[in-house]
Design an enzyme around this catalytic site. Structure first.
Site, short mmCIF file in Angstrom:
data_model
loop_
_atom_site.label_atom_id
_atom_site.label_comp_id
_atom_site.label_asym_id
_atom_site.label_seq_id
_atom_site.Cartn_x
_atom_site.Cartn_y
_atom_site.Cartn_z
N ALA A 65 0.82 -1.20 0.00
CA ALA A 65 0.00 0.00 0.00
C ALA A 65 0.85 1.26 0.00
O ALA A 65 0.59 2.20 -0.75
CB ALA A 65 -0.95 0.00 1.21
N GLY A 97 2.76 -14.39 0.54
CA GLY A 97 2.82 -15.59 -0.28
C GLY A 97 2.85 -15.36 -1.78
O GLY A 97 2.93 -16.32 -2.56
N ARG A 340 -10.57 -19.59 4.99
CA ARG A 340 -9.46 -19.81 5.90
C ARG A 340 -9.90 -19.99 7.34
O ARG A 340 -9.33 -20.80 8.08
CB ARG A 340 -8.48 -18.63 5.81
CG ARG A 340 -7.65 -18.64 4.54
CD ARG A 340 -6.75 -17.43 4.46
NE ARG A 340 -5.81 -17.57 3.35
CZ ARG A 340 -4.92 -16.66 3.01
NH1 ARG A 340 -4.85 -15.52 3.69
NH2 ARG A 340 -4.10 -16.86 2.00
N GLU A 478 -3.72 -2.99 5.19
CA GLU A 478 -4.18 -3.71 6.38
C GLU A 478 -4.44 -2.79 7.57
O GLU A 478 -5.11 -3.19 8.52
CB GLU A 478 -3.16 -4.79 6.78
CG GLU A 478 -3.70 -5.81 7.76
CD GLU A 478 -2.71 -6.91 8.09
OE1 GLU A 478 -2.97 -7.66 9.06
OE2 GLU A 478 -1.67 -7.02 7.42
N ILE A 494 -3.17 -8.36 -1.56
CA ILE A 494 -2.35 -7.52 -2.43
C ILE A 494 -3.21 -6.57 -3.26
O ILE A 494 -2.92 -5.37 -3.31
CB ILE A 494 -1.41 -8.35 -3.32
CG1 ILE A 494 -0.57 -9.31 -2.48
CG2 ILE A 494 -0.48 -7.42 -4.11
CD1 ILE A 494 0.36 -10.19 -3.30
#
Length: 511
Positions: A65, A97, A340, A478, A494
């Protein structure tokens, strides 16, 4: 008026002055706004009487960001500086990742690989549903609509490259997850850094922000106090401040305060600097926050350390091609295409770690992997390889008969197109585990992402506790909340950071 009444009145006025930042300290300098102070004395902090430096756009944080914001702000000719408290740039982003969700790209991989249909609207709906509809639909739409353009921008301007594969990750209904050629977040941070530096942005490392200056609850952000080594100084912003400092997964006290179920004993995938102080500083000057209790575990981290290494991404990327999760008893325990949070809780409910992902060689390239990655993982003991399922069970020290039965049943489910055990959506891209060599990787949940944070609007402006824009303050990535809802779908981080980083940078430069 009695002496006691006079004393009480004076104290009350002092508190009000401290909160509104309109009083005078002993030095007669205006006071800084601090809504989180517990008493008047703590609130009475004088604003800088002079500034050590002035920049147009100041950005806190050098991850996806922050770099995207810097690139766009600097492109306008604004003097743009990134402050990074760590000794190296990139934060969590550089160890991410390397997976990026986008319905399309300039290579048109989905079309070339014949992986079905997708659209920004479908991506939007998946993201909203994946977060239990706690996400702001307007913000989610911006993420999905902007993901492809942001990816192409990094490819065209920064030299970003992706592997010739797309995966369908848990919670997504389409094959839209791209993997950087490097297989880690560095495959995006380096192109972003290249773009930002080419536009004239500056990155300063080892600089800690220790306060955000604002005089009162209606005025603009003025600048920040910083510390580098032992030296404390103040930087004024002439246009705007952009917060891109990441989440608070490494702040055990903060995450436990908002979500007591995330106990300190749980490992964390994040870098040491993910401690959330910029959220707290922003709260002190009136910024609103939301959904701070929403904290995500990554289900597939290295079991003992919580590290998110390259092998830990294979369980995430492989499910769209037939990879299965099994317990130490050799049995499946969840729909592998679940979100998740569901996968993490299913493992925790087993009560014994680790669990394992099982895949074969035919899946590696299709899932965006590389044989080189696997070979290195084998050398480190992260991947386990065998020529048969029985041999693999022996190496994992799990019941061979149970694992063979599990794999054979799953093979049949793929052929029949139906999973009666866990109702996993079966696609014709999934490969039965019939031909070796076979591989396994151990996995266990670790704290990964904090979905809550600062409230922003579609222009990436930070909103205060009264629902108004805080002048000259933007945020992206975030550090913000309200986009992913209760659960972030993997590979959405992302595009979230880059899309809103670009918006924040452009708008900050216009102030």
């Amino acid at each position: 008026m009695s002496q006691t009444e006079k004393s009480t009145t004076i104290k009350r006025r002092s508190v009000i002055k401290g909160i509104l930042g309109t009083g005078a300290a002993v030095t007669m300098a205006p006071l800084a706004l601090n809504l989180t102070a517990k008493d008047a004395q703590a609130a009475a902090r004088a604003l800088p009487q002079q500034w050590d430096e002035t920049v147009d756009v100041l950005i806190i944080g050098s991850g996806f960001a922050g770099l995207a914001a810097a690139a766009e702000a600097a492109a306008t000719g604004a003097k743009t500086v990134i402050l990074e408290k760590m000794p190296s740039y990139g934060g969590n982003s550089i160890i991410n990742g390397g997976v990026y969700a986008s319905w399309d790209d300039e290579l048109h991989l989905r079309e070339k690989l014949k992986l079905g249909e997708d659209s920004p609207a479908q991506h939007t709906q998946d993201t909203l549903k994946g977060g239990d509809f706690y996400g702001d639909p307007a913000l989610v739409k911006i993420l999905a609509d902007g993901a492809t353009d942001a990816l192409n921008w990094m490819m065209d301007k920064g030299g970003c490259t992706v592997r010739p594969a797309l995966t369908r990750a848990g919670g997504h209904t389409a094959y839209r997850t791209h993997t950087s050629t490097e297989g880690v977040g560095r495959g995006y941070t380096e192109p972003l850094r290249k773009i930002a530096l080419a536009q004239g942005a500056e990155i300063r490392l080892g600089v800690e922000v220790t306060w955000i200056w604002r005089e009162n609850a209606t005025g603009p952000v003025l600048g920040v106090e910083i510390k580098k080594g032992r030296r404390v100084s103040n930087i004024k912003v002439s246009r705007a401040l952009v917060l891109a400092s990441g989440g608070f997964s490494r702040d055990i006290k903060m995450r436990w305060e908002y979500n007591p179920s995330v106990v300190p004993e749980i490992n964390c995938t994040n870098h040491p600097g993910a401690t959330g102080e910029m959220i707290r500083y922003a709260q002190a000057i009136g910024a609103d926050t939301l959904q701070l209790c929403f904290i995500q575990l990554y289900p597939f981290a290295e079991p003992e350390t919580g590290v998110l290494d390259k092998p830990a991404v294979y369980p995430f990327n492989g499910v769209g091609y037939g990879l299965v999760y099994v317990s130490k008893e050799g049995k499946r325990f969840v729909n592998e295409l679940e979100r998740r949070d569901v996968c993490s809780q299913a493992q925790i409910n087993l009560g014994e770690k680790p669990t394992y992902s099982i895949f074969n060689e035919a899946m590696i390239v299709k899932m965006g992997g590389a044989q080189e990655d696997v070979d290195k993982g084998l050398e480190r003991g992260r991947f386990i390889k065998a020529d048969s399922i029985e041999e693999l069970a022996g190496k994992l020290k799990i019941p061979a008969a149970a694992l063979v039965k599990t794999v054979e049943e799953h093979n049949q489910y793929l052929k029949k197109g139906s999973d009666p055990d866990f109702n996993k959506p079966i696609t014709d891209k999934m490969i039965p585990l019939e031909k070796g060599p076979f591989y396994a990787v151990a996995q266990w949940p670790a704290v990964h992402h904090t979905m809550g944070g600062l409230r922003i609007n579609p222009s990436a402006q930070v909103i205060d506790i009264w629902g108004k824009v805080i002048p000259k303050l933007y945020a992206a990535g975030e550090v913000t909340g309200g986009i992913h809802g209760s659960n972030r779908l993997g590979s959405n981080a992302i595009p979230d950071c880059v899309v809103f980083g670009r918006i924040a940078g452009r708008n900050a430069a216009k102030v």
